[in-house]
Scaffold this motif. Structure first.
Motif: not given
Length: 373
Positions: A297-304
C-alpha cells in the motif's frame, strides 16, 4: 482473521466491504458479541452476578498484563484513555516550575490535560520534522525540571512509530521525568516491548476489537508511588467502607488507583474477549500478515499524485498510512461508494490495515484510489 474462512466466520459484519478504518473503530469478532451476551445473562442474576463479573474482571486484568508485559497487580481499567490521563495529572500534582513534554503528532487525550490554565507546569512541544518525531529534537526540551514526557507509540495522525527504546534511554540520561506511552494505535496490531515505561495507556475500541468504555492502564510497581491518583470514589480506595471513611480517603497504589468507581462491566467482558481473541491469533502472526500489505500500500501511495505524510521508514511503520489531497472528500466518497472504508478529516485520508484485511482488499483499495485520484 488471517484466512478467508476465519474472516467469514469471525467477522460476518465485514461481508461485502473492505474495511481500512480500524484506527478509528475496530470491527469486533463474534467472540466479543458473545461476551456481551454473556454479560447480559450474568446481569440478569442481580447481585448473584457480581461473582461472575469479578471473575471476568480478573481475567481481563490477566490479559492486559500479558499484553503489557506486567503483572496483574500492575494493571487496571478505567473508562477511557482520556480519564487515565486526567487521573495521571492528578497523581503528578505538578507545581510551578515543573515541565511536561508533549508532541504535535499525538492524540488530544495525552496532550491536553497539561494545557489548561489551571495546570501550573510549563508545557514544551516536541515538534515533528518531515512528519517524524526525531530524538535529537527532543533532547533540548529535557531539563532537571521535566516531570513527564508523554507520547503515543504510534501516531493516530499519520502512523509514525517512535523508537521507544531510544526515547526511554535518552529521557533517563537527561532528566528525572516519568515516561507515559499511549499504545492505542499499537496494541493488538504490532508486538510491544514496553520496558522502562512508567505509564501505559490504551483505548479499547480500535485494534483489540472490543467496545467503547474502557481504558487499559499499566504502571510498574517501581512507579506506583509517583503515579497514585488522589481521586474520590470507592472501588479504588483501601478504606472505602472502613470506620474512618469520612475522615480520610486512602487510594490503592499505582494502576489500581485509576479504577475509580463501579467498573464498566459490559466493556470489561468485551475487553477480555477481544484480547483473548487477538492473543489466540497471535500479535506476531497479525503483524507478519499485515507487514507486506502495508508495504504494498505504501509503495502504491508513493506513485500517486498525493502528499504522503507517513514517513517511509521501515522501523517507523506500523499499521497506519495517511496522505493529504485537495479533493480528499471526493476521494473518500468515491471509495465509500465502492464499500471501501477509510478515514477522512480536513483533507487527510488515513488507511489502517489489520488482520482481517487481505491481498484482494488491498488491490481493490489501490485500484479505486487510482481512479479517484
Amino acid at each position: 482473521m488471517l484466512t478467508e474462512s476465519s474472516r467469514q466466520h469471525d467477522f460476518p459484519g465485514l461481508t461485502g466491504k473492505d474495511y481500512f478504518n480500524t484506527a478509528a473503530e475496530g470491527i469486533p469478532p463474534t467472540a466479543v458479541l458473545d461476551a456481551l451476551h454473556t454479560y447480559g445473562q450474568d446481569k440478569l442474576l442481580g447481585m448473584d452476578g457480581r461473582d461472575k463479573h469479578a471473575k471476568v474482571w480478573s481475567s481481563a486484568k490477566d490479559q492486559i498484563a500479558s499484553a503489557y508485559g506486567l503483572s496483574a497487580g500492575e494493571v487496571s481499567l478505567c473508562s477511557c484513555s482520556s480519564e487515565a490521563y486526567n487521573l495521571a495529572a492528578m497523581a503528578l500534582q505538578l507545581r510551578e516550575g515543573d515541565e511536561v513534554v508533549i508532541n504535535d503528532l499525538d492524540f488530544p487525550a495525552g496532550a491536553t490535560p497539561w494545557l489548561h490554565a489551571s495546570c501550573p507546569a510549563t508545557v514544551k512541544v516536541w515538534r515533528a520534522r518531515d512528519w517524524s518525531l526525531r530524538i535529537e529534537d527532543l533532547i533540548p526540551l529535557l531539563s532537571p525540571r521535566t516531570r513527564l514526557v508523554t507520547t503515543s507509540l504510534v501516531s493516530f495522525f499519520n502512523g509514525h512509530k517512535i523508537n521507544l527504546r531510544e526515547l526511554t534511554s535518552v529521557v533517563r540520561r537527561h532528566c528525572p521525568a516519568l515516561i507515559s506511552v499511549d499504545v492505542t494505535q499499537a496494541l493488538g496490531r504490532i508486538p510491544l516491548d514496553l520496558n522502562d515505561v512508567d505509564l501505559v495507556v490504551s483505548s479499547t475500541h480500535k485494534w483489540i476489537l472490543a467496545t467503547h468504555g474502557g481504558g487499559l492502564v499499566g504502571i510498574p510497581a517501581a512507579s506506583a508511588e509517583r503515579l497514585t491518583a488522589p481521586a474520590g470514589g470507592w472501588f479504588h480506595l483501601e478504606n472505602a467502607f472502613d470506620a474512618d471513611r469520612f475522615e480520610r480517603a486512602v487510594p490503592k497504589h499505582g494502576a489500581a488507583s485509576f479504577s475509580v468507581g463501579m467498573p464498566n462491566y459490559p466493556a470489561v467482558y468485551a475487553i477480555d474477549a477481544g484480547l483473548k481473541y487477538i492473543q489466540s491469533v497471535g500479535v506476531e502472526q497479525i503483524d507478519a500478515h499485515c507487514r507486506p500489505l502495508v508495504r504494498q500500500c505504501m509503495d502504491e501511495l508513493k506513485r500517486l499524485p498525493v502528499q504522503c505524510i507517513t514517513p517511509d521508514e521501515p522501523d517507523h511503520l506500523a499499521g497506519i498510512m495517511a496522505f493529504m489531497h485537495p479533493d480528499a472528500d471526493r476521494i473518500y466518497h468515491a471509495l465509500h461508494q465502492q464499500s471501501i472504508h477509510v478515514m477522512c478529516h480536513a483533507g487527510r485520508l488515513r488507511i489502517a490495515i489489520h488482520g482481517y484485511n487481505d491481498q484482494a482488499s488491498i488491490e481493490r483499495l489501490i485500484d479505486v484510489l487510482k481512479h479517484a485520484v
